[in-house]
Design an enzyme around this catalytic site. Structure first.
Site, short mmCIF file in Angstrom:
data_model
loop_
_atom_site.label_atom_id
_atom_site.label_comp_id
_atom_site.label_asym_id
_atom_site.label_seq_id
_atom_site.Cartn_x
_atom_site.Cartn_y
_atom_site.Cartn_z
N GLU A 1 0.83 -1.22 0.00
CA GLU A 1 0.00 0.00 0.00
C GLU A 1 0.87 1.27 0.00
OE1 GLU A 1 -3.74 -0.06 2.02
OE2 GLU A 1 -3.85 -2.24 1.92
N1 COS Z 1 -6.04 11.86 -3.84
C1 COS Z 1 -6.57 12.38 -4.98
N2 COS Z 1 -5.86 12.62 -6.08
C2 COS Z 1 -4.54 12.33 -6.03
C3 COS Z 1 -3.92 11.81 -4.90
C4 COS Z 1 -4.73 11.58 -3.77
N3 COS Z 1 -4.24 11.05 -2.63
N4 COS Z 1 -2.61 11.64 -5.16
C5 COS Z 1 -2.41 12.03 -6.43
N5 COS Z 1 -3.58 12.46 -6.96
C6 COS Z 1 -3.85 13.01 -8.28
C7 COS Z 1 -3.01 14.26 -8.54
O1 COS Z 1 -3.67 15.42 -8.05
C8 COS Z 1 -2.92 14.25 -10.05
O2 COS Z 1 -4.12 14.73 -10.60
P1 COS Z 1 -4.17 16.07 -11.54
O3 COS Z 1 -3.21 15.83 -12.66
O4 COS Z 1 -5.59 16.17 -11.95
O5 COS Z 1 -3.71 17.19 -10.63
C9 COS Z 1 -2.87 12.78 -10.37
O6 COS Z 1 -3.44 12.07 -9.27
C10 COS Z 1 -1.47 12.28 -10.63
O7 COS Z 1 -0.73 12.58 -9.44
P2 COS Z 1 0.85 12.73 -9.45
O8 COS Z 1 1.28 13.61 -10.58
O9 COS Z 1 1.28 13.11 -8.08
O10 COS Z 1 1.29 11.24 -9.82
P3 COS Z 1 2.69 10.54 -9.72
O11 COS Z 1 2.85 9.68 -10.92
O12 COS Z 1 3.76 11.54 -9.42
O13 COS Z 1 2.50 9.52 -8.49
C11 COS Z 1 2.42 8.79 -6.22
C12 COS Z 1 2.16 9.94 -7.23
C13 COS Z 1 3.89 8.40 -6.23
C14 COS Z 1 2.05 9.35 -4.88
C15 COS Z 1 1.53 7.58 -6.61
O14 COS Z 1 1.90 7.01 -7.83
C16 COS Z 1 1.54 6.50 -5.56
O15 COS Z 1 0.91 6.64 -4.51
N6 COS Z 1 2.23 5.39 -5.83
C17 COS Z 1 2.23 4.24 -4.95
C18 COS Z 1 1.12 3.33 -5.29
C19 COS Z 1 1.00 2.24 -4.28
O16 COS Z 1 0.67 2.49 -3.13
N7 COS Z 1 1.27 1.01 -4.73
C20 COS Z 1 1.11 -0.10 -3.91
C21 COS Z 1 0.08 -0.95 -4.55
S1 COS Z 1 -1.27 -1.34 -3.60
S2 COS Z 1 -0.57 -2.80 -2.48
#
Ligand code: COS
Length: 380
Positions: free
Chosen positions: A363
């Protein structure tokens, strides 16, 4: 400021504690060795309402708050983290996501069964080449008019073989980047859906982790969750809450290991006295307890934020980052306090140490939590 828990919170905590001691503890070592899914225990947890704790009672849930949920997660995780991850995924990734963003038809058809434990859910985001980098989805869902055609592979899926319903994230339009990603409800019985090999894991071995393959699976249009292109935000929002559940799991693993170490130190003798009377051990207990208490405050704050309607992206990420580190540190020390016995299965702490590691990975790894926290700090 009021740090006390309500009568209802205490009742839920005690019920989870009793269940963990009476129903999860027997057989926990054997299930770990054999990688055996706790089928009977999950059925009972469903009957007791642990699988849909926060869901509105009109969909069969318990209508409880997030604080209740983390209290239960802590108690279950003290004894059996394999069972508690099943609870966590079903509650915070599957039920919460469906209740918050699903259509009324989807809630009636799926959530009512998932909230009662009649059915189990799984959340499918990770892929062989898209774990932390979640926008790089290779699984595709091509719009064919009245349905989508789903193709691809998902990895490390908790409840992978045991679930009935799967929330699957897939790319519908690569050109649009994260805005071309959607989330779908997929039923296990559908043609083209195949449960792949089960992972042979270091820890949480009683939980059922699989690769899943989708080969031309027809997903009806009405099974898409939310507006077209909402899938990535759906995943992010859902994971933000999921991280509070995993933080509570990490807290429980640490607290369970501490309890065992404290009790052991009061009976094990060395140099003519119980080992707790040696400062080398007493100071370890002091450090462990302090770290656990700090982690508990972060977990409770994140749960409280969610219950208050505050943004909990950062507080959930901080809780998971810190509690998972505490889980690792405390379980290693608990093994140390047990000495040679700590290395032996019957004393439980070696299992807790193995179970702790995954809380720094799934997660969202600790490194991902630092991205979320630092971006939150530097925003504006
Ligand atoms: N809630 C709502 N929207 C979100 C958000 C959240 N918590 N986090 C990101 N977003 C939105 C951003 O606002 C952006 O939208 P807009 O372009 O409309 O502004 C969009 O999602 C893309 O966000 P961002 O540019 O930050 O994406 P990244 O590719 O940089 O990734 C992380 C951000 C690294 C935080 C994300 O990819 C992540 O959480 N990765 C881990 C996933 C994970 O937990 N994997 C484990 C699998 S489940 S066991």
């Amino acid at each position: 400021m009021d740090f006390s828990l309500s009568e209802e919170h205490l009742m839920i905590r005690d019920a989870a504690r009793d269940f963990a001691n009476n129903e999860l503890k027997p057989g926990v070592i054997e299930r770990d060795i054999k990688q055996e899914f706790p089928t009977e225990q999950v059925k009972k947890m469903g009957e007791l309402g642990f699988l849909g704790m926060m869901v509105d009672p009109k969909y069969g849930g318990g209508g409880m708050d997030t604080v209740s949920y983390v209290l239960a997660m802590e108690e279950l995780s003290k004894i059996d983290a394999s069972s508690s991850v099943i609870v966590s995924v079903n509650n915070s990734l599957v039920c919460w996501g469906l209740e918050t963003y699903g259509s009324e038809e989807q809630k009636q058809k799926y959530l009512t069964k998932l909230a009662t434990g009649e059915s189990i859910g799984a959340f499918c985001l990770s892929e062989p080449e898209a774990g932390s980098d979640a926008t790089s989805q290779r699984t595709t869902a091509i719009d064919k008019g009245d349905h989508y055609l789903l193709n691809g592979t998902k990895n490390w899926i908790t409840n992978g073989g045991s679930a009935d319903y799967y929330l699957v994230i897939a790319q519908t339009d690569k050109e649009k980047g994260h805005k071309g990603i959607n989330a779908f409800i997929v039923e296990k019985s559908w043609d083209g859906f195949e449960v792949g090999p089960k992972e042979d894991k270091l820890g949480i071995r009683g939980s059922d982790t699989h690769t899943l393959n989708f080969n031309d699976v027809k997903v009806p249009k009405e099974n898409r969750i939310g507006e077209d292109g909402f899938g990535f935000k759906f995943a992010m929002k859902t994971l933000s809450g999921g991280r509070i559940g995993i933080a509570a799991q990490a807290l429980g693993i640490a607290a369970g290991a501490y309890d065992l170490a404290r009790d052991y130190s009061k009976i094990r003798k060395a140099f003519g006295t119980e080992i707790c009377n040696h400062q080398a051990i007493a100071f370890k207990l002091a450090d462990m307890h302090t770290e656990i208490e700090a982690a508990r405050h972060l977990v409770m704050k994140a749960a409280w934020d969610k219950d208050q309607g505050n943004n909990y992206d950062m507080s959930g990420a901080m809780a998971k980052l810190y509690a998972s580190k505490v889980a690792m540190d405390v379980t290693v020390e608990a093994v140390q306090v047990h000495g040679g016995n700590g290395y032996v299965k019957e004393y439980h702490v070696e299992r807790l140490m193995r179970d702790a590691k995954i809380t720094q990975i799934y997660e969202g790894t600790s490194e991902i939590q630092k991205i979320v926290i630092s971006r939150g700090l530097l925003r504006d």
